[in-house]
Write a protein that holds these residues in place. Structure first.
Motif, PDB file in Angstrom:
ATOM      1  N   VAL A  75      23.193  -6.003   3.733  1.00  0.00           N
ATOM      2  CA  VAL A  75      23.275  -7.457   3.541  1.00  0.00           C
ATOM      3  C   VAL A  75      22.463  -8.214   4.583  1.00  0.00           C
ATOM      4  CG1 VAL A  75      24.911  -9.408   3.500  1.00  0.00           C
ATOM      5  CG2 VAL A  75      25.540  -7.247   2.422  1.00  0.00           C
ATOM      6  N   LYS A  76      22.147  -7.600   5.681  1.00  0.00           N
ATOM      7  CA  LYS A  76      21.457  -8.279   6.772  1.00  0.00           C
ATOM      8  C   LYS A  76      20.149  -8.942   6.315  1.00  0.00           C
ATOM      9  CE  LYS A  76      23.686  -8.147  10.685  1.00  0.00           C
ATOM     10  NZ  LYS A  76      24.015  -9.421  11.347  1.00  0.00           N
ATOM     11  N   TYR A  77      19.863 -10.078   6.893  1.00  0.00           N
ATOM     12  CA  TYR A  77      18.660 -10.850   6.558  1.00  0.00           C
ATOM     13  C   TYR A  77      17.400 -10.110   6.983  1.00  0.00           C
ATOM     14  CZ  TYR A  77      15.318 -14.751   6.624  1.00  0.00           C
ATOM     15  OH  TYR A  77      14.223 -15.566   6.425  1.00  0.00           O
ATOM     16  N   ASP A  78      16.415 -10.082   6.093  1.00  0.00           N
ATOM     17  CA  ASP A  78      15.130  -9.436   6.365  1.00  0.00           C
ATOM     18  C   ASP A  78      14.071 -10.531   6.489  1.00  0.00           C
ATOM     19  OD1 ASP A  78      12.805  -7.983   6.494  1.00  0.00           O
ATOM     20  OD2 ASP A  78      13.030  -7.020   4.531  1.00  0.00           O
ATOM     21  N   TYR A  83      11.888 -12.943   3.099  1.00  0.00           N
ATOM     22  CA  TYR A  83      13.001 -13.878   2.948  1.00  0.00           C
ATOM     23  C   TYR A  83      13.362 -14.108   1.485  1.00  0.00           C
ATOM     24  CZ  TYR A  83       9.709 -17.638   1.688  1.00  0.00           C
ATOM     25  OH  TYR A  83       8.754 -18.416   1.065  1.00  0.00           O
ATOM     26  N   LYS A  84      12.375 -14.017   0.604  1.00  0.00           N
ATOM     27  CA  LYS A  84      12.676 -14.232  -0.816  1.00  0.00           C
ATOM     28  C   LYS A  84      13.605 -13.142  -1.347  1.00  0.00           C
ATOM     29  CE  LYS A  84       8.936 -17.094  -2.636  1.00  0.00           C
ATOM     30  NZ  LYS A  84       7.982 -17.273  -3.758  1.00  0.00           N
ATOM     31  N   LYS A  85      13.420 -11.923  -0.893  1.00  0.00           N
ATOM     32  CA  LYS A  85      14.275 -10.829  -1.343  1.00  0.00           C
ATOM     33  C   LYS A  85      15.693 -11.005  -0.822  1.00  0.00           C
ATOM     34  CE  LYS A  85      14.742  -5.784  -1.372  1.00  0.00           C
ATOM     35  NZ  LYS A  85      14.131  -4.501  -0.931  1.00  0.00           N
ATOM     36  N   SER A  86      15.832 -11.254   0.482  1.00  0.00           N
ATOM     37  CA  SER A  86      17.166 -11.413   1.058  1.00  0.00           C
ATOM     38  C   SER A  86      17.899 -12.588   0.437  1.00  0.00           C
ATOM     39  CB  SER A  86      17.069 -11.606   2.577  1.00  0.00           C
ATOM     40  OG  SER A  86      16.657 -10.429   3.217  1.00  0.00           O
ATOM     41  N   ALA A 133      17.048 -20.584 -12.987  1.00  0.00           N
ATOM     42  CA  ALA A 133      15.926 -21.261 -12.325  1.00  0.00           C
ATOM     43  C   ALA A 133      15.553 -20.567 -11.023  1.00  0.00           C
ATOM     44  CB  ALA A 133      16.277 -22.728 -12.068  1.00  0.00           C
ATOM     45  N   GLU A 134      16.554 -20.200 -10.237  1.00  0.00           N
ATOM     46  CA  GLU A 134      16.271 -19.601  -8.934  1.00  0.00           C
ATOM     47  C   GLU A 134      15.762 -18.175  -9.050  1.00  0.00           C
ATOM     48  OE1 GLU A 134      16.771 -21.413  -5.433  1.00  0.00           O
ATOM     49  OE2 GLU A 134      15.759 -22.202  -7.214  1.00  0.00           O
ATOM     50  N   TRP A 135      16.232 -17.436 -10.041  1.00  0.00           N
ATOM     51  CA  TRP A 135      15.690 -16.094 -10.253  1.00  0.00           C
ATOM     52  C   TRP A 135      14.207 -16.170 -10.606  1.00  0.00           C
ATOM     53  CZ3 TRP A 135      14.087 -14.407 -15.240  1.00  0.00           C
ATOM     54  CH2 TRP A 135      13.570 -13.104 -15.261  1.00  0.00           C
ATOM     55  N   ARG A 136      13.822 -17.121 -11.427  1.00  0.00           N
ATOM     56  CA  ARG A 136      12.407 -17.278 -11.775  1.00  0.00           C
ATOM     57  C   ARG A 136      11.581 -17.708 -10.568  1.00  0.00           C
ATOM     58  NH1 ARG A 136      12.747 -21.543 -16.374  1.00  0.00           N
ATOM     59  NH2 ARG A 136      14.800 -21.880 -15.467  1.00  0.00           N
ATOM     60  N   ARG A 137      12.154 -18.541  -9.729  1.00  0.00           N
ATOM     61  CA  ARG A 137      11.393 -19.077  -8.587  1.00  0.00           C
ATOM     62  C   ARG A 137      11.249 -18.064  -7.462  1.00  0.00           C
ATOM     63  NH1 ARG A 137      12.168 -21.633  -3.839  1.00  0.00           N
ATOM     64  NH2 ARG A 137      14.436 -21.405  -3.938  1.00  0.00           N
ATOM     65  N   LEU A 138      12.323 -17.355  -7.140  1.00  0.00           N
ATOM     66  CA  LEU A 138      12.309 -16.428  -6.010  1.00  0.00           C
ATOM     67  C   LEU A 138      11.895 -15.008  -6.404  1.00  0.00           C
ATOM     68  CD1 LEU A 138      15.592 -17.655  -4.269  1.00  0.00           C
ATOM     69  CD2 LEU A 138      13.258 -17.883  -3.372  1.00  0.00           C
ATOM     70  N   ASP A 139      11.972 -14.696  -7.704  1.00  0.00           N
ATOM     71  CA  ASP A 139      11.568 -13.382  -8.225  1.00  0.00           C
ATOM     72  C   ASP A 139      12.463 -12.239  -7.751  1.00  0.00           C
ATOM     73  OD1 ASP A 139       9.243 -14.384  -9.642  1.00  0.00           O
ATOM     74  OD2 ASP A 139       8.335 -14.650  -7.667  1.00  0.00           O
ATOM     75  N   TYR A 140      13.645 -12.572  -7.288  1.00  0.00           N
ATOM     76  CA  TYR A 140      14.660 -11.580  -6.934  1.00  0.00           C
ATOM     77  C   TYR A 140      16.014 -12.041  -7.452  1.00  0.00           C
ATOM     78  CZ  TYR A 140      11.419  -9.140  -3.836  1.00  0.00           C
ATOM     79  OH  TYR A 140      10.361  -8.417  -3.338  1.00  0.00           O
ATOM     80  N   PRO A 141      16.848 -11.035  -7.836  1.00  0.00           N
ATOM     81  CA  PRO A 141      16.610  -9.593  -7.886  1.00  0.00           C
ATOM     82  C   PRO A 141      15.604  -9.234  -8.975  1.00  0.00           C
ATOM     83  CG  PRO A 141      18.666 -10.101  -8.966  1.00  0.00           C
ATOM     84  CD  PRO A 141      18.193 -11.377  -8.358  1.00  0.00           C
ATOM     85  N   GLN A 142      15.050  -8.058  -8.872  1.00  0.00           N
ATOM     86  CA  GLN A 142      14.057  -7.608  -9.839  1.00  0.00           C
ATOM     87  C   GLN A 142      14.782  -6.972 -11.024  1.00  0.00           C
ATOM     88  OE1 GLN A 142      11.344  -5.239  -7.423  1.00  0.00           O
ATOM     89  NE2 GLN A 142      10.186  -7.071  -6.881  1.00  0.00           N
ATOM     90  N   LEU A 143      15.028  -7.785 -12.024  1.00  0.00           N
ATOM     91  CA  LEU A 143      15.812  -7.378 -13.186  1.00  0.00           C
ATOM     92  C   LEU A 143      14.957  -6.618 -14.192  1.00  0.00           C
ATOM     93  CD1 LEU A 143      17.738 -10.744 -13.749  1.00  0.00           C
ATOM     94  CD2 LEU A 143      18.514  -8.734 -12.456  1.00  0.00           C
ATOM     95  N   LYS A 144      15.602  -5.737 -14.923  1.00  0.00           N
ATOM     96  CA  LYS A 144      14.943  -5.018 -16.013  1.00  0.00           C
ATOM     97  C   LYS A 144      15.283  -5.698 -17.339  1.00  0.00           C
ATOM     98  CE  LYS A 144      15.029  -0.541 -13.645  1.00  0.00           C
ATOM     99  NZ  LYS A 144      15.506   0.876 -13.696  1.00  0.00           N
ATOM    100  N   PRO A 145      14.356  -5.709 -18.288  1.00  0.00           N
ATOM    101  CA  PRO A 145      14.632  -6.348 -19.585  1.00  0.00           C
ATOM    102  C   PRO A 145      15.804  -5.701 -20.299  1.00  0.00           C
ATOM    103  CG  PRO A 145      12.281  -5.908 -19.324  1.00  0.00           C
ATOM    104  CD  PRO A 145      12.974  -5.184 -18.206  1.00  0.00           C
TER     105      PRO A 145
END
Length: 479
Positions: A390-393, A397-400, A418-430
């Motif tokens: 859980v620690k901040y990386d 920063y976008k991943k953490s 909206a935030e998943w699209r903007r930050l691109d995390y987590p990396q979801l599978k279709p």
């Protein structure tokens, strides 16, 4: 977005004079069930309830955005979980936002001006900005400028998403200037009970959200917005007691999720988030998920997103987990902006160099605030926040922030999307049996009524933005 008018034809034998004609028209056109002089408090309560019901309801939350971000999944009637929609599927948010939200908030603003009560105006501007943000976040280009004056523009032009965000930031600045804790009182506020200081914090928290929405495209503008907020001095939402939310009451005004589960049983928690919560030993798992009805080795069992009907039903209703009882309760709140979100946003603003501060500390505070929001014990919070996973990386920063914000936004489908699209995390599978050729949705499609009632404006928007399909990226979604 056309308004329909019904002509009233009066026989000439009844027209005794022009004066009597006018009187008859006034009498005939009055709706006996509607007030001729709407009160701002009733309008305000109605808007908050109607928009919250839509924001937290079936069509735009449970049946779409919560599936897209893999918080929830479907175990029956799985087409939405496979991204199979029509041009009527996303009508609810559009119609409710414009006809029950923006039009009524515009009326509150006009009444506020007439009554010289700027606090009503400020609150209405904050809420209207939130509603427009919901619309542009999901659809992209939308009617904004002309939609504010819908009586003059029955087929309003669409504004580019960038222009909408910029205009909303101006509106929120104006709202901040209107809001005065020492000014006239307001009624009908079922979010903060008329606490204008809290509304000023809500306004700034929404400004922060939008500033980050544009940050990848317009970093200097975003940075200036945050400087303006700091100079203004009202601050942000600063505790869980200040969360902007509608707390529901008993039936028939219970939480929409509670209302749905009273009669249906086709939603489950997603395997994606269950697996992540298990991997992190996250103490929110028993809050977010219900134990399986029949005993299972894991107790909490998620359903993979986008299964075919037969595959989904084969997992068994009694051997898979519904969302947690916290979310199924009649009084469960519809959260608009949480304290945890505001802290995550400030952490990101520091990481981007927009404001001074310690990103890691703000991130830890954000995770802590989310856990406290759900009543997690202090010892469990300390163990979780200090765990290596859980620690901040600081190197990503976008991943953490993206991974932990996704967990914290559980239930808030539209904002999480909206935030998943903007930050691109987590990396979801279709979705397993998704219908988008291995892609995930990145927007809502426009309602079909726009093609028939506002065709020219609709075509112009599509020409500007791209094809009206689920996979067309919006302006703010850079990567």
């Amino acid at each position: 977005m056309k308004l329909k008018y019904t002509s009233i034809i009066l026989s000439g034998t009844l027209l005794l004079s022009l004066a009597s004609c006018k009187k008859q028209l006034v009498d005939i056109n009055q709706n006996p069930n509607a007030t001729q002089n709407p009160q701002p408090d009733y309008l305000l309560t109605g808007v908050i309830k109607n928009i919250s019901d839509t924001y937290w309801g079936v069509e735009d939350n449970m049946g779409s955005s919560l599936l897209f971000v893999q918080n929830w999944s479907k175990i029956q009637y799985t087409d939405p979980d496979r991204y199979i929609f029509t041009n009527t599927s996303f009508q609810g948010l559009w119609t409710t936002a414009y006809t029950k939200g923006i039009i009524n908030l515009n009326k509150v603003i006009s009444i506020a001006d007439a009554q010289a009560n700027p606090n009503y105006k400020g609150v209405a501007l904050v809420l209207r900005s939130w509603v427009f943000t919901l619309l542009t976040d999901q659809y992209g280009d939308i009617p904004y400028k002309q939609a504010i004056n819908i009586d003059q523009y029955l087929t309003p032009a669409y504004d580019a998403q960038k222009d909408v965000y910029f205009a909303l930031l101006d509106d929120l600045k104006a709202a901040q200037a209107s809001l005065n804790p020492s000014g006239k009182a307001i009624l009908g506020d079922v979010i903060y009970g008329g606490n204008i200081t809290a509304w000023k914090k809500f306004a700034n928290s929404l400004r922060l959200r939008i500033a980050l929405r544009i940050a990848d495209r317009e970093p200097e503008k975003a940075k200036q917005i945050l400087a303006d907020i700091q100079a203004e001095g009202s601050g942000y939402i600063s505790s869980n007691s200040e969360i902007a939310q509608l707390v529901y009451v008993d039936s028939p005004n219970q939480n929409p999720i509670s209302n749905l589960f009273d009669t249906r049983d086709d939603y489950r928690i997603s395997k994606t988030i269950v697996d992540q919560l298990f991997a992190l030993n996250d103490p929110r798992l028993p809050v977010y998920a219900s134990p399986t009805k029949d005993a299972t080795p894991q107790t909490y069992v998620g359903v993979p997103n986008g299964l075919l009907v037969g595959d989904a039903s084969g997992l068994g209703l009694s051997k898979t987990s519904k969302p947690g009882t916290y979310f199924l309760a009649p009084h469960a709140p519809a959260v608009i902006i949480s304290y945890a979100e505001v802290l995550f946003d400030q952490a990101e603003a520091v990481a981007r160099g927009f404001i001074a501060g310690n990103a890691a500390d703000l991130y830890d505070q954000a995770v802590t605030a989310s856990l406290q929001q759900y009543g997690i014990a202090a010892a469990a919070i300390a163990t979780y926040v200090n765990s290596a996973a859980v620690k901040y990386d600081a190197s990503n920063y976008k991943k953490s922030i993206g991974n932990q914000k996704w967990i914290a936004l559980f239930g808030q489908g539209l904002e999480a999307f909206a935030e998943w699209r903007r930050l691109d995390y987590p990396q979801l599978k279709p979705a397993v049996a998704g219908a988008l050729n291995g892609k995930l949705p990145v927007r809502f499609i426009y309602p079909g009524t726009e093609q028939t009632l506002n065709g020219a404006s609709y075509k112009s928007a599509v020409a500007n933005q791209g094809a009206d399909v689920l996979t067309t990226k919006l302006w703010f979604d850079v990567n």
